[in-house]
Design an enzyme around this catalytic site. Structure first.
Site, PDB file in Angstrom:
ATOM      1  N   ASP A 101       0.870  -1.171   0.000  1.00  0.00           N
ATOM      2  CA  ASP A 101       0.000   0.000   0.000  1.00  0.00           C
ATOM      3  C   ASP A 101       0.906   1.219   0.000  1.00  0.00           C
ATOM      4  O   ASP A 101       2.080   1.153   0.371  1.00  0.00           O
ATOM      5  CB  ASP A 101      -0.916  -0.008   1.214  1.00  0.00           C
ATOM      6  CG  ASP A 101      -2.196   0.787   0.985  1.00  0.00           C
ATOM      7  OD1 ASP A 101      -2.222   1.633   0.063  1.00  0.00           O
ATOM      8  OD2 ASP A 101      -3.174   0.565   1.718  1.00  0.00           O
ATOM      9  N   TRP A 102       0.365   2.337  -0.413  1.00  0.00           N
ATOM     10  CA  TRP A 102       1.193   3.519  -0.657  1.00  0.00           C
ATOM     11  C   TRP A 102       1.808   4.027   0.654  1.00  0.00           C
ATOM     12  O   TRP A 102       1.096   4.367   1.593  1.00  0.00           O
ATOM     13  CB  TRP A 102       0.368   4.591  -1.343  1.00  0.00           C
ATOM     14  CG  TRP A 102       0.500   4.566  -2.852  1.00  0.00           C
ATOM     15  CD1 TRP A 102       0.764   5.642  -3.648  1.00  0.00           C
ATOM     16  CD2 TRP A 102       0.375   3.450  -3.756  1.00  0.00           C
ATOM     17  NE1 TRP A 102       0.826   5.257  -4.968  1.00  0.00           N
ATOM     18  CE2 TRP A 102       0.596   3.911  -5.066  1.00  0.00           C
ATOM     19  CE3 TRP A 102       0.134   2.093  -3.580  1.00  0.00           C
ATOM     20  CZ2 TRP A 102       0.566   3.085  -6.192  1.00  0.00           C
ATOM     21  CZ3 TRP A 102       0.105   1.259  -4.698  1.00  0.00           C
ATOM     22  CH2 TRP A 102       0.314   1.750  -5.974  1.00  0.00           C
TER      23      TRP A 102
END
Length: 818
Positions: A223-224
């Site tokens: 995930d970012w």
């Protein structure tokens, strides 16, 4: 591309080139490598639509109904078709990787991202997600199964450590991801959270079962900004750290490999997986894949609204007979300003939204009179400036003026924009301040509320008078709050109707505060008593009433869990008042997840519309006036009151969130607690009636083999219709703890009036198995099970015993019978 060719490409690259490929080159792009003819891969958020690389309201997208609405459809072909639409949108926007679907579960009704997840049940979520994945990837665009794993609430989501039993993890939370791998998904996204003490980007689960037992050959992406250290995720099975170009891998991974702290073979495997993905999406110069061209989206999106809308109550009110209607009252703010999507990173900018009021007027035009009464004003923060009441002070055209200024206030950049919500305003060298200005045309006299969102030093002036001036520190590292939904600070000022005022909002750019800048305004609230009286008068004078209520972007959004399920007293009072004035009242609920409906038995009909996407009004009007039958069945159990719900905890204690309920979430928990909800999982009505005439099921089944349940039904109503036949199982005498009942399959059938049809439900071998933590293997008990056919988890039409012969143990090394 053949595996031997991938190996040769890996061999051509230096360590530095390999490591560069494993971190994004920008926020949304992976790195290119000319030496092997590899271009960048472009990612985009989903699943509501394909936004593309920029938060720009001028770059519109097709907006799907929320995932909870798609889960309510119980329709895999529809999901596959919508996947094809997402692929077409991705191609139009130059996107290779769609960050969808979200396979986390509706563990608790308070989950803030409820709208972005399909259901509370692992089987329904697995089948729905797999269908969407196939639809996307059939056209050469990559899908991403997220967020691996147990990322089911938003409170402290970046650092929460989820404590869950190995058995519950395997049987409940990992099950949809296993189905995604079986469907051939090309990426799996590791979440922010930890599980049992280890953050997911460095978790052993990425190796086993994901890449080992399941055979996942794609890319495990973070995930970012979820990668926080260099070595642990690199030694684990994470392959790609996003975003870039900065990050722990960009700065330290080469040295970690050179020093022997990360094996070179691990790097080669990660690069090989990335190149395999690149080949699949056609990112090599000599291997471009054929992709779909543009496809019409509106008819499909309109059909999706119908398919996911759930009719939970109907006292012979729906469908409304247009020929018998001279006046229809449409009531509630959500009729004219519906919520069509949830808040957070999945948001897109639709080109146009058909509101329910628009859809109703379109179908009744020339036939019936439509009276609209908004009712009392919702107590919510103001909405961003838009083209309806604002103009660019420089050009005079609708919208706002966005400028970038240097430290002396000199203009470096300027352009007209369409919204006061600018999440990625243009920045240029020397930029110090973002400014948004507009001429606001007040439509009413009174005290207006203004808002400004962002972090750092901010000022807002109205005709040169400062109404907001302060410094607001950024005290969160949650990217959704910093970059997408920054808190709104409000102020008030008196305005005169039709006397334009000049608004100027400025926000200084500072390190760590993001770029998001939001400027909002709202007119004075309507007098509540007068607005309610107006709505009641409209209802009393109409042949039918359609009242809309729902949640707001501040109560259902990424980054926050809900604290209650109430729609608020003003909306509850509105429904009760109009229903008392007119028994032919249809209530439509516009929410992404469950809400309390204390008036549910006081209305003539009740529709749950979720967040219906851009064709909201067209699809809902089709349902209301009988052009289409509502197709939805509940993907999650709705409580009458939050106090009744068996599983509600979302807040970690000392950073730890225990899934104490184990296997028992959703309807399983309700049955275990012997509680009666407002509406069971699987519940939903149509515009006809059905009789379950007979069921054929084997009396004995072979362990490890699928079996089929055949259900004969008759449409006993006066219209064609659709029924979703659901099959559940139980094992009352089990030697291990089990849910009291669990879904094992379903099938939808269609039939004309007074016609029979047979539903065939195939039950997979996995439906009988359970995970043995002691043996670290799947085991299937032999002996008696109970099989049930029903309309919902709480309404069984047929039950029988079934015998499973022998027992099986299944592990990473295979299976055997005992």
């Amino acid at each position: 591309m053949r595996e031997d060719m991938l190996d040769r490409l890996v061999e051509k690259l230096s360590l530095e080139q390999k490591v560069r490929l494993l971190t994004g080159s920008t926020t949304w792009r992976t790195a290119a490598e000319k030496a092997i003819g590899l271009r960048e891969l472009v990612c985009s958020d989903g699943p509501a639509g394909v936004r593309g690389e920029a938060w720009d309201e001028r770059r519109t997208s097709a907006l799907l109904p929320s995932a909870s609405a798609l889960g309510a459809a119980w329709d895999e072909q529809l999901l596959s078709d919508l996947g094809g639409l997402l692929a077409s949108e991705a191609v139009r926007k130059g996107v290779d990787i769609v960050l969808a679907p979200n396979l986390n579960l509706h563990r608790t009704p308070l989950g803030g991202r409820h709208f972005e997840c399909f259901s509370e049940d692992p089987e329904l979520t697995a089948r729905t997600g797999a269908a969407l994945i196939r639809g996307i990837q059939d056209h050469g665009v990559a899908a991403t199964a997220k967020h691996f794993v147990a990322n089911d609430s938003e409170t402290e989501r970046l650092h929460a450590d989820i404590r869950v039993s190995e058995r519950a993890l395997r049987e409940v939370y990992l099950a949809p991801f296993e189905a995604a791998v079986e469907a051939g998904v090309w990426l799996v996204m590791a979440g922010y959270n930890g599980v049992d003490g280890t953050t997911m980007t460095a978790h052993p689960l990425l190796s086993e079962p994901l890449k080992g037992e399941w055979g996942f050959d794609g890319v495990a992406v973070s995930d970012w900004a979820a990668v926080r250290t260099t070595e642990e995720p690199a030694r684990a099975a994470l392959d790609l750290a996003m975003p870039g170009p900065q990050g722990p891998w960009a700065t330290g991974l080469v040295r970690a490999v050179q020093d022997g702290r990360v094996p070179r073979a691990a790097i080669d495997d990660k690069v090989r997986r990335l190149l395999r993905l690149a080949s699949r999406v056609g990112a090599f110069e000599e291997h471009r894949r054929r992709r779909p061209g543009p496809r019409p989206s509106r008819p499909l999106l309109r059909r999706a609204v119908v398919a996911g809308t759930v009719l939970v109550r109907n006292e012979d009110i729906l469908p409304l007979d247009i020929g018998a209607l001279s006046t229809v009252a449409v009531i509630g703010e959500h009729a004219a300003s519906p919520r069509v999507q949830g808040g957070g990173s999945a948001g897109v900018f639709p080109s146009a939204v058909v509101t329910p009021l628009d859809g109703i007027r379109a179908q009744l035009r020339g036939r019936s009179r439509v009276v609209y009464a908004p009712g009392p004003t919702s107590n919510v923060p103001p909405s961003p400036l838009d083209t309806d009441r604002c103009t660019d002070p420089r050009s005079g055209e609708p919208g706002v003026l966005l400028r970038c200024l240097d430290v002396e206030g000199r203009e470096l950049y300027a352009e007209r924009r369409l919204s006061g919500r600018q999440l990625e305003p243009e920045t240029v060298p020397g930029a110090h301040t973002v400014e948004i200005s507009a001429l606001l045309r007040p439509e009413t006299t009174g005290t207006w509320t203004f808002g400004m969102g962002g972090f750092g030093r901010m000022t807002l002036t109205v005709d040169g008078r400062a109404v907001l001036d302060g410094t607001y520190p950024c005290e969160t590292d949650d990217p959704a709050l910093v970059h997408v939904t920054p808190p709104l600070h409000t102020a008030r000022a008196h305005l005169e109707r039709r006397r334009p005022v000049f608004l100027v909002a400025r926000r200084e750019l500072a390190s760590g505060t993001g770029r998001a800048t939001v400027v909002a305004a709202a007119p004075p609230a309507r007098d509540s008593a007068a607005a309610l009286a107006e709505a009641v008068d409209a209802a009393r004078g109409a042949d039918a009433v359609i009242v809309f209520v729902g949640t707001t972007e501040h109560s259902e959004t990424e980054g926050y869990d809900r604290t209650d399920l109430s729609l608020g007293r003003p909306q509850d009072d509105l429904v009760r008042a109009v229903a008392a004035a007119n028994p032919r009242t249809v209530a439509v609920v516009n929410s992404g997840g469950p809400v309390e409906l204390p008036w549910r038995n006081e209305v003539g009909a009740l529709l749950l519309a979720w967040f219906p996407g851009q064709e909201a009004g067209a699809g809902l009007a089709d349902i209301l006036f009988g052009r289409s039958e509502p197709g939805g069945r509940l993907p999650t159990t709705w409580a009458a009151s939050l106090a009744d719900a068996p599983v509600t905890r979302t807040r970690p204690v000392d950073g730890r969130l225990d899934y104490e309920e184990g296997l028992h979430i959703g309807y399983r928990a309700w049955i275990r607690a012997a509680r009666e909800p407002a509406y069971w999982f699987g519940h939903g009505l149509g515009y006809t009636t059905w009789t379950y005439e007979h069921v054929e099921a084997p009396a004995r089944v072979e362990i490890g083999a699928p079996f089929t349940v055949r259900v004969g039904l008759r449409n006993t109503g006066k219209r064609p219709g659709r029924e979703v036949v659901q099959v559940y199982m139980a094992r009352p005498e089990s030697s291990v703890e089990r849910p009291a009942r669990w879904l094992v399959g379903y099938a939808a059938v269609h039939a004309d009036a007074d016609r029979t049809v047979t539903a065939e439900v195939t039950v997979a071998p996995r439906a009988l198995r359970h995970w043995s933590s002691a043996e670290r293997a799947w085991r299937t008990e032999s002996g008696p099970y109970q099989i049930m056919v029903g309309r919902s988890a709480g309404a069984m039409e047929w039950k029988a015993d079934i015998i499973a012969g022998g027992s099986a143990v299944v592990g990473a090394g295979g299976s055997h019978q005992e």
